[in-house]
Design a protein around this motif. Structure first.
Motif, short mmCIF file in Angstrom:
data_model
loop_
_atom_site.label_atom_id
_atom_site.label_comp_id
_atom_site.label_asym_id
_atom_site.label_seq_id
_atom_site.Cartn_x
_atom_site.Cartn_y
_atom_site.Cartn_z
N PRO A 13 27.75 3.90 3.03
CA PRO A 13 26.53 3.10 3.21
C PRO A 13 25.30 3.96 3.50
CG PRO A 13 28.35 2.04 4.33
CD PRO A 13 28.86 3.37 3.86
N GLY A 14 25.51 5.16 4.06
CA GLY A 14 24.40 6.06 4.35
C GLY A 14 24.03 6.98 3.20
N GLY A 15 24.77 6.89 2.08
CA GLY A 15 24.43 7.67 0.89
C GLY A 15 25.19 8.96 0.71
N ASP A 16 26.17 9.25 1.58
CA ASP A 16 26.94 10.49 1.45
C ASP A 16 28.15 10.28 0.54
OD1 ASP A 16 25.30 11.90 3.24
OD2 ASP A 16 26.36 11.04 4.95
N PRO A 17 28.57 11.33 -0.16
CA PRO A 17 29.73 11.19 -1.04
C PRO A 17 31.03 11.06 -0.25
CG PRO A 17 28.99 13.47 -1.03
CD PRO A 17 27.96 12.68 -0.26
N VAL A 18 31.89 10.19 -0.72
CA VAL A 18 33.25 10.06 -0.19
C VAL A 18 34.17 10.82 -1.12
CG1 VAL A 18 35.13 8.46 0.31
CG2 VAL A 18 32.78 7.82 0.84
N HIS A 19 34.95 11.74 -0.55
CA HIS A 19 35.81 12.60 -1.36
C HIS A 19 37.26 12.14 -1.32
CE1 HIS A 19 32.44 15.59 -0.57
NE2 HIS A 19 32.44 15.40 -1.88
N TRP A 35 36.68 9.03 3.81
CA TRP A 35 36.25 7.87 4.59
C TRP A 35 37.42 7.40 5.47
CZ3 TRP A 35 31.81 5.64 5.86
CH2 TRP A 35 31.84 4.35 6.41
N GLY A 36 37.23 7.52 6.76
CA GLY A 36 38.27 7.11 7.69
C GLY A 36 39.49 8.02 7.71
N ALA A 37 39.41 9.17 7.02
CA ALA A 37 40.60 10.02 6.85
C ALA A 37 41.77 9.16 6.39
CB ALA A 37 40.94 10.77 8.13
N SER A 38 41.54 8.39 5.33
CA SER A 38 42.44 7.32 4.92
C SER A 38 43.44 7.76 3.86
CB SER A 38 41.63 6.14 4.36
OG SER A 38 40.69 5.67 5.30
N PHE A 58 36.17 2.19 -4.05
CA PHE A 58 35.82 2.46 -2.66
C PHE A 58 35.20 1.26 -1.97
CE2 PHE A 58 32.48 3.81 0.38
CZ PHE A 58 33.33 4.20 1.40
N SER A 59 34.47 0.44 -2.68
CA SER A 59 33.77 -0.68 -2.04
C SER A 59 34.74 -1.62 -1.34
CB SER A 59 32.94 -1.45 -3.07
OG SER A 59 33.77 -2.07 -4.05
N ALA A 60 35.98 -1.67 -1.79
CA ALA A 60 36.96 -2.55 -1.14
C ALA A 60 37.20 -2.15 0.31
CB ALA A 60 38.28 -2.53 -1.91
N TYR A 61 37.01 -0.85 0.60
CA TYR A 61 37.27 -0.35 1.97
C TYR A 61 36.12 -0.67 2.92
CZ TYR A 61 41.22 2.04 -0.09
OH TYR A 61 42.40 2.31 -0.74
N LEU A 62 35.04 -1.19 2.38
CA LEU A 62 33.93 -1.64 3.22
C LEU A 62 33.98 -3.14 3.43
CD1 LEU A 62 31.03 0.41 1.58
CD2 LEU A 62 32.45 1.03 3.56
N LEU A 112 35.63 4.14 10.39
CA LEU A 112 34.37 3.74 9.75
C LEU A 112 33.40 4.91 9.64
CD1 LEU A 112 33.98 0.37 11.69
CD2 LEU A 112 34.96 0.72 9.42
N ARG A 113 33.97 6.10 9.55
CA ARG A 113 33.16 7.32 9.44
C ARG A 113 33.67 8.18 8.29
NH1 ARG A 113 30.36 7.90 14.45
NH2 ARG A 113 29.69 9.96 13.76
N ASN A 114 32.79 9.00 7.76
CA ASN A 114 33.16 9.92 6.69
C ASN A 114 33.53 11.26 7.31
OD1 ASN A 114 33.56 10.27 3.93
ND2 ASN A 114 31.55 11.17 3.62
N TRP A 115 34.81 11.61 7.23
CA TRP A 115 35.31 12.84 7.83
C TRP A 115 34.99 14.04 6.92
CZ3 TRP A 115 39.98 12.84 11.46
CH2 TRP A 115 40.10 11.62 12.13
N THR A 116 35.08 15.23 7.49
CA THR A 116 34.86 16.47 6.75
C THR A 116 36.20 17.09 6.36
OG1 THR A 116 32.80 16.93 7.93
CG2 THR A 116 33.89 18.80 6.86
N ILE A 117 36.30 17.51 5.12
CA ILE A 117 37.51 18.20 4.67
C ILE A 117 37.42 19.65 5.11
CG2 ILE A 117 38.86 18.91 2.67
CD1 ILE A 117 37.70 16.40 1.24
N ALA A 118 38.35 20.05 5.99
CA ALA A 118 38.30 21.39 6.56
C ALA A 118 39.11 22.39 5.74
CB ALA A 118 38.82 21.37 8.00
N GLU A 119 40.25 21.95 5.23
CA GLU A 119 41.08 22.82 4.39
C GLU A 119 42.04 21.94 3.60
OE1 GLU A 119 44.52 24.76 6.74
OE2 GLU A 119 42.88 24.68 8.19
#
Length: 336
Positions: A13-19, A35-38, A58-62, A112-119
């Motif tokens: 919703p904030g415009g960031d890419p979900v990977h 998104w949500g480390a799902s 992805f919209s289904a997860y919102l 409900l947050r977009n996590w960062t892929i660390a490795e």
């Protein structure tokens, strides 16, 4: 080790890419999104359909699949009246469920947050997220790590860890819905769960008090029983085990025809929710068919709900000199 490719799956919703990352090992394939480390998809050798609920959109997860497959926290499950005692003072939390309870960490919880892929590589991915001090009313910055790994036998191991800079609460849980046949509901899925007690709840699904015996209740799964039969009361309860262990212990089995899901974890509780309110409507699903009520079973290793308001429950406080850690192992496979 071969590195998995990172795909763009959607936009927050904030415009960031979900990977999205695709994993493979031991005859199993899984997909994990930021998104949500799902856990977005999971398929195993010998079965032609996904073993979890999910969507290619992805919209289904919102919307109808909110929390589906995600890491719920910083405190999964419910805290009564959005109030908790910490170090002798009352902490006021988000009341994001019907204006009454704090559910899954509030309006900006980990699911409900977009996590960062660390490795990542072909068989595992590590994601990280930081919850700021005060968000949802919870004190302390909380740094969380989730590691999904497909093992040599195709099982999925999830390792969750967290550190804080101030006393806080932490109780993370994986919120996938499991099913070998979503269109069939849960009437032909048999659940076996070795706990001797559970937590009865009120109308807001808040525990009433100490654990109660399962004897003579609809919630007794010590012998295999259909998850849902006609006339059964709602199943959305915590089953009680001993204090957390250093080793994994069996928590439950879910059987359907030739398929079995075995769940192990080191947590003191297991929340089971029958997915009574699932309704995907026109949203796309992994099977191409809508998910209705009881299409999947949420199997959530975690601590006990509303623990801060029950001193006799296993403690979910986390201090700066401690590391929160929880390990779960999910093994869907064709039965021998």
């Amino acid at each position: 080790m071969r590195h998995a490719s990172v795909e763009t799956f959607g936009t927050t919703p904030g415009g960031d890419p979900v990977h999205l990352l695709r994993l493979e090992n031991g005859g199993s394939r899984a997909a994990v999104m930021s998104w949500g480390a799902s856990l977005q998809d999971y398929r195993v050798q010998g079965w032609g359909a996904p073993v979890i609920l999910g969507s290619p959109d992805f919209s289904a997860y919102l919307g109808p699949l909110l929390h589906c497959g995600a890491i719920a926290g910083r405190v999964a499950n419910r805290i009564a009246k959005g109030r908790a005692m910490l170090q002798g003072r009352v902490v006021a939390l988000d009341r994001n469920e019907n204006g009454k309870t704090c559910l899954h960490g509030g309006a900006r919880g980990t699911s409900l947050r977009n996590w960062t892929i660390a490795e990542h590589d072909s068989a595992q991915v590590v994601l990280k997220v930081t919850l700021p001090d005060g968000e949802g009313g919870f004190p302390g910055r909380l740094d969380i790590t989730a590691r999904y790994a497909l093992e040599e036998d195709g099982a999925l191991r999830l390792t969750l860890s967290a550190r804080t800079d101030a006393p806080t609460f932490c109780n993370l849980a994986h919120h996938a819905y499991w099913s070998f046949a979503p269109e069939d509901g849960l009437q032909h899925h048999d659940l076996t769960l070795p706990a001797d007690s559970y937590l009865p709840v009120d109308a807001d699904l808040i525990p009433l008090g100490p654990p109660a015996s399962l004897d003579g209740t609809r919630f007794d799964f010590r012998k295999p029983r259909a998850v849902k039969r006609a006339g059964d009361a709602l199943l959305d309860h915590n089953f009680c085990f001993a204090e957390p262990t250093q080793a994994l212990r069996p928590l439950c089995c879910l059987d359907y025809g030739p398929m079995r899901l075995e769940v192990e974890a080191d947590s003191p509780g297991l929340q089971i929710y029958e997915g009574a309110h699932l309704d995907t409507g026109l949203a796309a699903t992994l099977t191409g068919m809508p998910y209705g009520a009881n299409a999947g079973l949420a199997i959530e290793p975690q601590a006990w709900p509303d623990a801060p308001n029950h001193p006799e429950y296993p403690d979910i406080r986390l201090n700066p000199d401690e590391t929160y850690r929880q390990v779960s192992r999910f093994h869907p496979h064709v039965r021998d």
